[in-house]
Design a protein around this motif. Sequence first.
Motif, PDB file in Angstrom:
ATOM      1  N   HIS A 123      -6.201  37.772  19.366  1.00 37.10           N
ATOM      2  CA  HIS A 123      -6.435  36.974  20.577  1.00 37.10           C
ATOM      3  C   HIS A 123      -7.904  37.072  20.986  1.00 37.10           C
ATOM      4  CE1 HIS A 123      -2.543  35.378  21.611  1.00 37.10           C
ATOM      5  NE2 HIS A 123      -1.960  36.557  21.480  1.00 37.10           N
ATOM      6  N   ARG A 124      -8.436  35.949  21.470  1.00 39.30           N
ATOM      7  CA  ARG A 124      -9.847  35.893  21.842  1.00 39.30           C
ATOM      8  C   ARG A 124     -10.083  36.271  23.308  1.00 39.30           C
ATOM      9  NH1 ARG A 124      -8.440  32.322  18.193  1.00 39.30           N
ATOM     10  NH2 ARG A 124      -7.698  30.745  19.646  1.00 39.30           N
ATOM     11  N   GLU A 125      -8.984  36.332  24.070  1.00 40.75           N
ATOM     12  CA  GLU A 125      -9.089  36.758  25.471  1.00 40.75           C
ATOM     13  C   GLU A 125      -7.875  37.621  25.794  1.00 40.75           C
ATOM     14  OE1 GLU A 125     -10.274  33.836  28.487  1.00 40.75           O
ATOM     15  OE2 GLU A 125     -10.817  32.473  26.861  1.00 40.75           O
ATOM     16  N   TRP A 126      -7.747  37.979  27.050  1.00 40.76           N
ATOM     17  CA  TRP A 126      -6.675  38.822  27.582  1.00 40.76           C
ATOM     18  C   TRP A 126      -5.310  38.490  26.965  1.00 40.76           C
ATOM     19  CZ3 TRP A 126      -6.490  39.539  33.631  1.00 40.76           C
ATOM     20  CH2 TRP A 126      -5.423  40.382  33.986  1.00 40.76           C
ATOM     21  N   ALA A 127      -4.671  39.490  26.370  1.00 36.66           N
ATOM     22  CA  ALA A 127      -3.282  39.332  25.903  1.00 36.66           C
ATOM     23  C   ALA A 127      -2.370  39.649  27.083  1.00 36.66           C
ATOM     24  CB  ALA A 127      -3.003  40.261  24.726  1.00 36.66           C
ATOM     25  N   ARG A 128      -1.750  38.623  27.626  1.00 34.67           N
ATOM     26  CA  ARG A 128      -0.957  38.754  28.854  1.00 34.67           C
ATOM     27  C   ARG A 128       0.408  39.391  28.606  1.00 34.67           C
ATOM     28  NH1 ARG A 128      -2.692  37.632  34.116  1.00 34.67           N
ATOM     29  NH2 ARG A 128      -4.696  36.665  33.811  1.00 34.67           N
ATOM     30  N   ILE A 129       1.033  39.014  27.486  1.00 37.13           N
ATOM     31  CA  ILE A 129       2.438  39.379  27.266  1.00 37.13           C
ATOM     32  C   ILE A 129       2.699  39.521  25.771  1.00 37.13           C
ATOM     33  CG2 ILE A 129       3.025  36.911  27.407  1.00 37.13           C
ATOM     34  CD1 ILE A 129       5.704  38.842  28.725  1.00 37.13           C
ATOM     35  N   ALA A 130       3.535  40.483  25.433  1.00 40.41           N
ATOM     36  CA  ALA A 130       4.006  40.616  24.053  1.00 40.41           C
ATOM     37  C   ALA A 130       5.491  40.938  24.119  1.00 40.41           C
ATOM     38  CB  ALA A 130       3.254  41.719  23.322  1.00 40.41           C
ATOM     39  N   THR A 131       6.279  40.208  23.348  1.00 40.43           N
ATOM     40  CA  THR A 131       7.729  40.390  23.396  1.00 40.43           C
ATOM     41  C   THR A 131       8.308  40.381  21.987  1.00 40.43           C
ATOM     42  OG1 THR A 131       9.787  39.506  24.320  1.00 40.43           O
ATOM     43  CG2 THR A 131       8.080  37.914  23.819  1.00 40.43           C
ATOM     44  N   ILE A 132       9.308  41.218  21.762  1.00 40.56           N
ATOM     45  CA  ILE A 132       9.852  41.437  20.423  1.00 40.56           C
ATOM     46  C   ILE A 132      11.071  40.553  20.197  1.00 40.56           C
ATOM     47  CG2 ILE A 132      10.785  43.198  18.845  1.00 40.56           C
ATOM     48  CD1 ILE A 132       9.120  44.560  21.762  1.00 40.56           C
ATOM     49  N   SER A 133      11.172  39.991  19.002  1.00 38.78           N
ATOM     50  CA  SER A 133      12.329  39.151  18.666  1.00 38.78           C
ATOM     51  C   SER A 133      13.601  39.998  18.634  1.00 38.78           C
ATOM     52  CB  SER A 133      12.116  38.471  17.314  1.00 38.78           C
ATOM     53  OG  SER A 133      11.960  39.437  16.292  1.00 38.78           O
ATOM     54  N   PRO A 134      14.762  39.379  18.854  1.00 36.47           N
ATOM     55  CA  PRO A 134      16.023  40.137  18.897  1.00 36.47           C
ATOM     56  C   PRO A 134      16.286  40.970  17.638  1.00 36.47           C
ATOM     57  CG  PRO A 134      16.377  37.935  19.770  1.00 36.47           C
ATOM     58  CD  PRO A 134      14.973  37.963  19.228  1.00 36.47           C
ATOM     59  N   ASP A 135      15.772  40.518  16.463  1.00 39.84           N
ATOM     60  CA  ASP A 135      15.989  41.305  15.234  1.00 39.84           C
ATOM     61  C   ASP A 135      14.929  42.401  15.050  1.00 39.84           C
ATOM     62  OD1 ASP A 135      13.697  39.996  14.373  1.00 39.84           O
ATOM     63  OD2 ASP A 135      14.700  38.798  12.846  1.00 39.84           O
ATOM     64  N   GLY A 136      13.969  42.475  15.978  1.00 41.58           N
ATOM     65  CA  GLY A 136      12.957  43.532  15.931  1.00 41.58           C
ATOM     66  C   GLY A 136      11.865  43.327  14.896  1.00 41.58           C
ATOM     67  N   LYS A 137      11.804  42.148  14.266  1.00 38.26           N
ATOM     68  CA  LYS A 137      10.842  41.939  13.165  1.00 38.26           C
ATOM     69  C   LYS A 137       9.560  41.223  13.572  1.00 38.26           C
ATOM     70  CE  LYS A 137      14.412  41.881   9.603  1.00 38.26           C
ATOM     71  NZ  LYS A 137      15.204  41.038   8.700  1.00 38.26           N
ATOM     72  N   LEU A 138       9.636  40.432  14.646  1.00 38.60           N
ATOM     73  CA  LEU A 138       8.486  39.626  15.059  1.00 38.60           C
ATOM     74  C   LEU A 138       8.076  39.951  16.492  1.00 38.60           C
ATOM     75  CD1 LEU A 138       9.654  36.105  13.769  1.00 38.60           C
ATOM     76  CD2 LEU A 138       8.089  37.689  12.618  1.00 38.60           C
ATOM     77  N   SER A 141       3.194  36.760  21.334  1.00 38.62           N
ATOM     78  CA  SER A 141       2.263  37.144  22.393  1.00 38.62           C
ATOM     79  C   SER A 141       1.629  35.909  23.008  1.00 38.62           C
ATOM     80  CB  SER A 141       1.179  38.074  21.847  1.00 38.62           C
ATOM     81  OG  SER A 141       0.457  37.443  20.803  1.00 38.62           O
ATOM     82  N   GLY A 142       1.327  35.992  24.295  1.00 36.60           N
ATOM     83  CA  GLY A 142       0.676  34.898  25.018  1.00 36.60           C
ATOM     84  C   GLY A 142      -0.609  35.402  25.630  1.00 36.60           C
ATOM     85  N   SER A 143      -1.606  34.507  25.740  1.00 34.28           N
ATOM     86  CA  SER A 143      -2.944  34.965  26.108  1.00 34.28           C
ATOM     87  C   SER A 143      -3.681  33.994  27.016  1.00 34.28           C
ATOM     88  CB  SER A 143      -3.750  35.178  24.818  1.00 34.28           C
ATOM     89  OG  SER A 143      -5.120  35.345  25.059  1.00 34.28           O
ATOM     90  N   ASP A 145      -6.374  32.909  26.144  1.00 28.00           N
ATOM     91  CA  ASP A 145      -7.042  31.971  25.226  1.00 28.00           C
ATOM     92  C   ASP A 145      -6.206  30.704  24.977  1.00 28.00           C
ATOM     93  OD1 ASP A 145      -5.079  32.689  23.349  1.00 28.00           O
ATOM     94  OD2 ASP A 145      -6.424  33.947  22.151  1.00 28.00           O
ATOM     95  N   HIS A 146      -5.118  30.546  25.766  1.00 33.32           N
ATOM     96  CA  HIS A 146      -4.234  29.366  25.756  1.00 33.32           C
ATOM     97  C   HIS A 146      -3.272  29.347  24.569  1.00 33.32           C
ATOM     98  CE1 HIS A 146      -7.474  26.858  28.195  1.00 33.32           C
ATOM     99  NE2 HIS A 146      -7.303  28.095  28.666  1.00 33.32           N
ATOM    100  N   THR A 147      -3.281  30.375  23.729  1.00 36.54           N
ATOM    101  CA  THR A 147      -2.429  30.357  22.546  1.00 36.54           C
ATOM    102  C   THR A 147      -1.268  31.346  22.639  1.00 36.54           C
ATOM    103  OG1 THR A 147      -3.555  32.107  21.284  1.00 36.54           O
ATOM    104  CG2 THR A 147      -4.456  29.866  21.119  1.00 36.54           C
ATOM    105  N   ILE A 148      -0.263  31.047  21.811  1.00 39.55           N
ATOM    106  CA  ILE A 148       0.824  31.996  21.531  1.00 39.55           C
ATOM    107  C   ILE A 148       0.661  32.390  20.072  1.00 39.55           C
ATOM    108  CG2 ILE A 148       3.332  32.263  21.313  1.00 39.55           C
ATOM    109  CD1 ILE A 148       3.465  29.889  23.417  1.00 39.55           C
ATOM    110  N   ARG A 149       0.738  33.678  19.793  1.00 41.63           N
ATOM    111  CA  ARG A 149       0.656  34.137  18.408  1.00 41.63           C
ATOM    112  C   ARG A 149       1.966  34.799  18.009  1.00 41.63           C
ATOM    113  NH1 ARG A 149      -4.545  35.347  15.635  1.00 41.63           N
ATOM    114  NH2 ARG A 149      -6.131  34.060  16.644  1.00 41.63           N
ATOM    115  N   ILE A 150       2.363  34.589  16.778  1.00 43.59           N
ATOM    116  CA  ILE A 150       3.546  35.248  16.208  1.00 43.59           C
ATOM    117  C   ILE A 150       3.048  36.263  15.190  1.00 43.59           C
ATOM    118  CG2 ILE A 150       5.747  34.919  15.017  1.00 43.59           C
ATOM    119  CD1 ILE A 150       5.563  33.422  17.724  1.00 43.59           C
TER     120      ILE A 150
END
Length: 301
Positions: A123-138, A141-143, A145-150
């Motif tokens: 992320h190029r700016e503040w990482a606001r949130i990170a959440t784990i998928s129900p299977d625990g594999k992924l 994150s939201g930032s 920088d206007h993006t969501i990353r997997i």
Amino acid sequence: SSGINAEWPLRPGVSASEDGSIKVWDYESGDFERTLKGHTDAVNDIAFESSGKTLASCSSDLTIRLWDFVGFECMKTLHGHDHTVSSVQFVPTGDFIVSASRDKSIKVWEVSTGYCTKTLLGHREWARIATISPDGKLIASGSNDHTIRIWNIATKECTMELRDHDHVVECVAWAPELCTPHINEAIKTENAKAAKSEGPFLVSGSRDKTIKVFDVSTGSCIISLIGHDNWVRQAIFHPSGKFIVSCGDDKTLRVWDFKNRRCTKTINAHEHFVTCLDFHKSTPYVITGSVDQLCKVWECR
């Protein structure tokens, strides 16, 4: 109240605040029970592990704390982020936690030792949130920088970047498996020939005032919900899988029928910005927290 968690193991509800405190309540009577003190700055997020015996909290004091929810003592303080820690969550098995920070990083921590085992950078700016998928594999994150990353937890790789929002991404939440048939119905209302997807699916909310649903298997935005008059602070799937519930700086709590892409209910919930919401795990209650310093419990009917 900056953070609320309603994963109530028995009867307490827990809230976290910019005043640096974590408070425990009996949500049925509304009675205040106790305060957990330790953080020296705003507490931004809290999360229970699945048994309800351990609570994690994160703060603008740069730390994450783990609390024994039986004796109500702080068991560990985790150091490693270089700026405000804005989100914290346990992996489904409970042996690791994931955090996001204004230092732009996402970290994975081992609960038993308190050590940081992985740092995810991109992320190029503040990482606001990170959440784990129900299977625990992924991790999603939201930032700022206007993006969501997997991210793939095992390899630490960013596998996808979703750029559909036009402003800060305030929240992301994975869809429970119950949602899959309902999301597929929603896709078919737009495109009758669309192939069935197994997901996983993700909902996000942004300062661009929209809520979006993504099919992470393809990286495509499949639903956009427009109606909030200000920043969307939280959006999560209703436990039935048929609705999305959201809150925001327009002071409202909203229920969305995402299949038909419409808001079915708007509640003027608080006198000020509504910053967080959560569902009770087994009874039909929603809890909201607001800059008006109140937590409110709502019954779903």
